[in-house]
Design a protein around this motif. Structure first.
Motif: not given
Length: 146
Positions: A61-80
């Motif tokens: 992950m630390r080597r990634l340079t591509v634009p990245t959007l992480i998007l989740t719901g606030d009630e999607d507990w396993p993904c927060l």
């Protein structure tokens, strides 16, 4: 699959969809019940079971340079927390959390989801998506050294 869909659809990260859009949720559940049982089992065995944990991918992950959007719901507990992990470690990442949403954010709040993704794509397309300023990676909340 119909018996599986009847249970899986009502998981803790999907009931938000039912509460917001009962008709859309019913369509989701109907379509899930039509999935191939063999295909679903193969996905679980060949993809879900075999993929590494995100926590094992921090160096990559630390080597990634591509634009990245992480998007989740606030009630999607396993993904927060995994979302926070990715935000902390991908230098060109932004993390958006949609309020009162579970795992089906694109279906639960399509207007907001489309706006966030559209804004991301516009910034990337125009070359204005930033890399994280390395000064934000301080162990100090104020940035001051002792």
């Amino acid at each position: 699959m119909p018996a599986f869909a009847e249970k899986y659809a009502y998981g803790p990260t999907r009931v938000q969809f039912e509460n917001k859009d009962p008709r859309g949720f019913a369509e989701f559940k109907r379509m899930l019940a039509e999935h191939s049982g063999v295909g679903s089992a193969n996905t679980q065995l060949g993809v879900q079971r075999e993929r590494p944990s995100l926590y094992d991918l921090i160096d990559e992950m630390r080597r990634l340079t591509v634009p990245t959007l992480i998007l989740t719901g606030d009630e999607d507990w396993p993904c927060l927390m995994p979302g926070v992990l990715m935000k902390q470690n991908i230098p060109a990442a932004a993390f958006a959390v949609m309020p009162n949403c579970g795992h089906a954010i694109n279906l639960e709040a399509p207007g907001e989801f489309n706006r966030i993704v559209s804004d991301f794509l516009a910034l990337v397309d125009s070359g204005r998506w930033p890399q994280r300023d390395p000064r934000t990676a301080s162990a100090s909340i104020t940035g001051m050294q002792a």
